[in-house]
Design a protein around this motif. Structure first.
Motif, mmCIF file in Angstrom:
data_model
loop_
_atom_site.group_PDB
_atom_site.id
_atom_site.type_symbol
_atom_site.label_atom_id
_atom_site.label_comp_id
_atom_site.label_asym_id
_atom_site.label_seq_id
_atom_site.Cartn_x
_atom_site.Cartn_y
_atom_site.Cartn_z
ATOM 1 N N GLU B 113 0.816 -1.219 0.000
ATOM 2 C CA GLU B 113 0.000 0.000 0.000
ATOM 3 C C GLU B 113 0.855 1.277 0.000
ATOM 4 O O GLU B 113 0.339 2.354 -0.251
ATOM 5 C CB GLU B 113 -0.913 0.018 1.237
ATOM 6 N N GLU B 156 0.074 3.858 9.055
ATOM 7 C CA GLU B 156 -1.221 4.500 9.291
ATOM 8 C C GLU B 156 -2.012 3.718 10.325
ATOM 9 O O GLU B 156 -1.693 2.585 10.659
ATOM 10 C CB GLU B 156 -2.018 4.672 7.985
ATOM 11 N N LEU B 157 -3.069 4.350 10.838
ATOM 12 C CA LEU B 157 -3.936 3.725 11.825
ATOM 13 C C LEU B 157 -5.126 3.079 11.124
ATOM 14 O O LEU B 157 -5.530 3.564 10.084
ATOM 15 C CB LEU B 157 -4.464 4.789 12.793
ATOM 16 N N PHE B 159 -3.519 -0.125 13.565
ATOM 17 C CA PHE B 159 -2.595 -1.232 13.342
ATOM 18 C C PHE B 159 -2.601 -2.124 14.574
ATOM 19 O O PHE B 159 -2.939 -1.686 15.674
ATOM 20 C CB PHE B 159 -1.180 -0.726 13.027
ATOM 21 N N ASN B 222 2.796 11.399 8.150
ATOM 22 C CA ASN B 222 1.996 10.451 7.358
ATOM 23 C C ASN B 222 2.777 10.078 6.119
ATOM 24 O O ASN B 222 2.846 10.853 5.154
ATOM 25 C CB ASN B 222 0.656 11.084 6.988
ATOM 26 N N MET B 224 4.227 9.014 2.673
ATOM 27 C CA MET B 224 3.725 8.937 1.300
ATOM 28 C C MET B 224 4.520 7.897 0.521
ATOM 29 O O MET B 224 3.957 7.090 -0.197
ATOM 30 C CB MET B 224 3.848 10.301 0.626
ATOM 31 N N THR B 251 0.768 -0.587 6.571
ATOM 32 C CA THR B 251 -0.688 -0.491 6.617
ATOM 33 C C THR B 251 -1.278 -1.845 7.009
ATOM 34 O O THR B 251 -0.792 -2.883 6.566
ATOM 35 C CB THR B 251 -1.212 -0.104 5.220
ATOM 36 N N LEU B 253 -4.640 -4.191 6.881
ATOM 37 C CA LEU B 253 -5.939 -4.332 6.223
ATOM 38 C C LEU B 253 -6.623 -5.610 6.693
ATOM 39 O O LEU B 253 -5.945 -6.571 7.080
ATOM 40 C CB LEU B 253 -5.765 -4.407 4.699
ATOM 41 N N GLU B 259 -14.051 -7.224 1.662
ATOM 42 C CA GLU B 259 -14.427 -6.154 0.736
ATOM 43 C C GLU B 259 -15.361 -6.686 -0.359
ATOM 44 O O GLU B 259 -16.426 -6.121 -0.604
ATOM 45 C CB GLU B 259 -13.169 -5.538 0.109
ATOM 46 N N ASP B 266 -13.454 0.979 4.629
ATOM 47 C CA ASP B 266 -12.498 1.183 3.542
ATOM 48 C C ASP B 266 -11.129 0.546 3.793
ATOM 49 O O ASP B 266 -10.227 0.643 2.973
ATOM 50 C CB ASP B 266 -12.395 2.672 3.140
ATOM 51 N N MET B 267 -10.967 -0.132 4.938
ATOM 52 C CA MET B 267 -9.747 -0.912 5.153
ATOM 53 C C MET B 267 -10.070 -2.396 5.283
ATOM 54 O O MET B 267 -9.275 -3.179 5.816
ATOM 55 C CB MET B 267 -9.001 -0.403 6.386
ATOM 56 N N PRO B 295 -13.712 0.582 17.644
ATOM 57 C CA PRO B 295 -12.662 1.538 17.998
ATOM 58 C C PRO B 295 -11.911 1.188 19.273
ATOM 59 O O PRO B 295 -11.961 1.907 20.263
ATOM 60 C CB PRO B 295 -13.435 2.855 18.147
ATOM 61 N N THR B 296 -11.218 0.053 19.267
ATOM 62 C CA THR B 296 -10.322 -0.274 20.373
ATOM 63 C C THR B 296 -9.092 -0.925 19.777
ATOM 64 O O THR B 296 -8.985 -1.055 18.559
ATOM 65 C CB THR B 296 -11.021 -1.181 21.407
ATOM 66 N N SER B 297 -8.134 -1.313 20.612
ATOM 67 C CA SER B 297 -6.890 -1.894 20.105
ATOM 68 C C SER B 297 -7.145 -3.193 19.363
ATOM 69 O O SER B 297 -8.019 -3.968 19.738
ATOM 70 C CB SER B 297 -5.939 -2.181 21.265
#
Lengths: 103, 409
Positions: B113, B156-157, B159, B222, B224, B251, B253, B259, B266-267, B295-297
């Motif tokens: 990614e 990115e988050l 992870f 971030n 690139m 990243t 996923l 998907e 979107d991940m 939304p936790t670890s």
């Protein structure tokens, strides 16, 4: 929470200056918040803002990845439009809550 | 016979297979578990491999060792979930019907990614340690490394195991100090977060530890792309950081088929109600572990605490009752800080990590947000607990729901 006058309109904002009621938002308010953030809004900015507001009103989360895959801009263009901290800036300007990052 | 189908036989899926086989009647319920790989990895152990503390053999066992009698095991790739028809299509085209589906397919690293990450320096001067191959390659590399700029970068988050990159730099500081070459190694921690961690008190405590250990931190970065020719990483804002050795947290996923099955964000993490742990669009699908977009670890401890909730709510759904169990996002992470010491954080959706003692108020033996020797032994002991108690779905003396007793506000 406090009341702030932006572009001649009284709006509710939180401690960090994020609007608390997305329905109070107007394009004029966006332009004025953008100025405070050092951004001069163009049509392209408003396309991104529309996308962001649409996502939030649909109850969906916002990520840089999501915006990069939106078809409106890619991630690099998004950073160029809202330099520094694009997600924090675009949400503030769009009158929606600051995204929370949680790990 | 009714059918419970479990996708994924990692930490979460294996625990649930053990729990549900005990709970569901053998006369009424078939349980099948599917995974593409036959080896179970003790993933918390990967962190120890680059520094020669564990070897590959310390972290692998056959998956078959951990399934209970009476569960069908299929080793196969998964190509699609068809929720409207209540079936899953395997890689070879075989369809498996289900009455209830449990998704536990976790997350994977996706270095592809990021532009340039899989370039000419991959596994030469650029490594990950979230895969067995990366961790082993990095161990070999460190054996002869002469020093230079060691850059640890979170792409990115979100992870998996958000404290592991911090533990990595703490270990690196101790490792190179013990080898008498710390003065030749410049360690930099590069993160998209505004600080060392997300929540205020843990960020302050861990940020101070980085400073004490002479580890640089570069926040709000971030990435690139990776410039392989000039050995530097570049972020979207144009900032450049040179490296001699880059350790990347790529990243993360969810599985690709999430998907294509239309169940993910979107991940490719499955859209999941954060309290009931049920898939948001389908009443007969539940989600556990890293695969969920809650939304936790993304961590084994979270899967462990969630397991009781999923078990209860799955039984409610099966018996046609309202879902009664509510997940609070409880996470509990031992953090290695090097030199035989560690710290510990305990938190949930609403309560940030606080100082105090754990699990017994005032007594411990573990100290929250404190660096102690006991915390480190807790982490080492955990490997035994993982293989012998946790995977088998047995009870542990820790409440699923986070407790405020013993914490200081």
């Amino acid at each position: 929470m406090s009341i702030k006058t932006i572009a001649g309109v009284e709006v509710n904002v939180n401690d960090e200056g994020y609007m608390e009621d997305a329905s109070q938002w107007t394009k004029e308010i966006a332009s004025e918040i953008a100025k405070e953030e050092g951004v001069e809004l163009t049509d392209k900015h408003f396309e991104v803002i529309d996308f962001v507001r649409g996502k939030i009103s649909a109850g969906e989360g916002l990520t840089i990845r999501g915006i990069g895959k939106s078809g409106v801009v890619n991630a690099k263009e998004f950073y160029a439009l809202f330099p520094g901290a694009p997600l924090k800036k675009v949400t503030k300007i769009s009158g929606v809550p600051k995204p929370t990052s949680c790990i | 016979m009714k059918k419970l189908l479990i996708l994924g036989a990692g930490t979460a899926g294996t625990m649930m297979a053990n729990k549900m086989r005990k709970t569901l009647s053998r006369n009424e319920w078939d349980i099948t578990i599917v995974d593409q790989f036959k080896t179970h990895y003790y993933q918390p152990g990967f962190l120890f491999i680059p520094f020669g503390i564990y070897s590959k053999n310390d972290v692998i066992k056959p998956k078959n060792d951990f399934f209970p009698v009476g569960v069908n095991v299929i080793f196969s790739e998964i190509s699609k979930i068809e929720p409207k028809d209540n079936r899953v299509i395997l890689g070879d085209g075989v369809a498996l019907k289900y009455d209830y589906l449990l998704i536990a397919t976790g997350t994977r690293t996706a270095p592809e990614e990021t532009d340039g990450l899989l370039g000419s320096l991959w596994y030469k001067d650029i490594f990950d340690f979230y895969t067995i191959d990366g961790a082993v390659a990095l161990a070999e590399y460190f054996k002869t490394w002469k020093g230079g700029k060691l850059v640890v970068n979170i792409t990115e988050l979100p992870f998996k195991c958000p404290v592991a990159p911090l533990e990595f730099v703490f270990f690196a500081d101790a490792f190179f100090t013990e080898r008498g070459m710390r003065d030749k190694v410049d360690i930099t921690y590069v993160t998209p977060l505004p600080g060392a961690f997300t929540k205020p008190r843990a960020t302050k405590m861990l940020g101070e530890l980085l400073e004490q250990k002479n580890i640089n931190i570069i926040p709000d970065f971030n990435i690139m792309e990776v410039d392989n020719d000039n050995k530097k990483i570049i972020d979207f804002g144009g900032q450049e950081i040179p490296f001699d050795c880059l350790v990347t947290i790529p990243t993360n996923l969810g599985a690709d088929f999430i998907e294509t099955s239309g169940l993910g964000d979107d991940m490719n993490f499955v859209k999941t109600d954060k309290h009931t742990l049920r898939q948001v669009d389908h009443d007969n699908i539940f989600v556990i572990g890293d695969a969920a977009n809650i939304p936790t670890s993304k961590a084994g401890s979270v899967a462990h605490f969630a397991a009781e909730i999923v078990e209860e709510n799955l039984m409610c759904a099966i018996e046609g009752r309202e879902l009664t169990a509510t997940f609070d996002g409880h996470a509990n992470c031992y953090i290695e800080t090097g030199y035989g010491k560690g710290t510990l954080i305990d938190f949930n959706y609403d309560t940030e990590p606080l100082p105090g003692s754990f699990p017994f108020p005032g007594l411990g033996p573990f100290g929250l947000l404190k660096v102690t020797r006991t915390n480190h032994y807790g982490k080492l002991l955990f490997r035994w607990i993982y293989w012998h108690i946790l995977l088998k779905g047995k009870d542990m003396p820790i409440e699923s729901e986070m407790q405020m007793a013993g914490k200081k506000l």
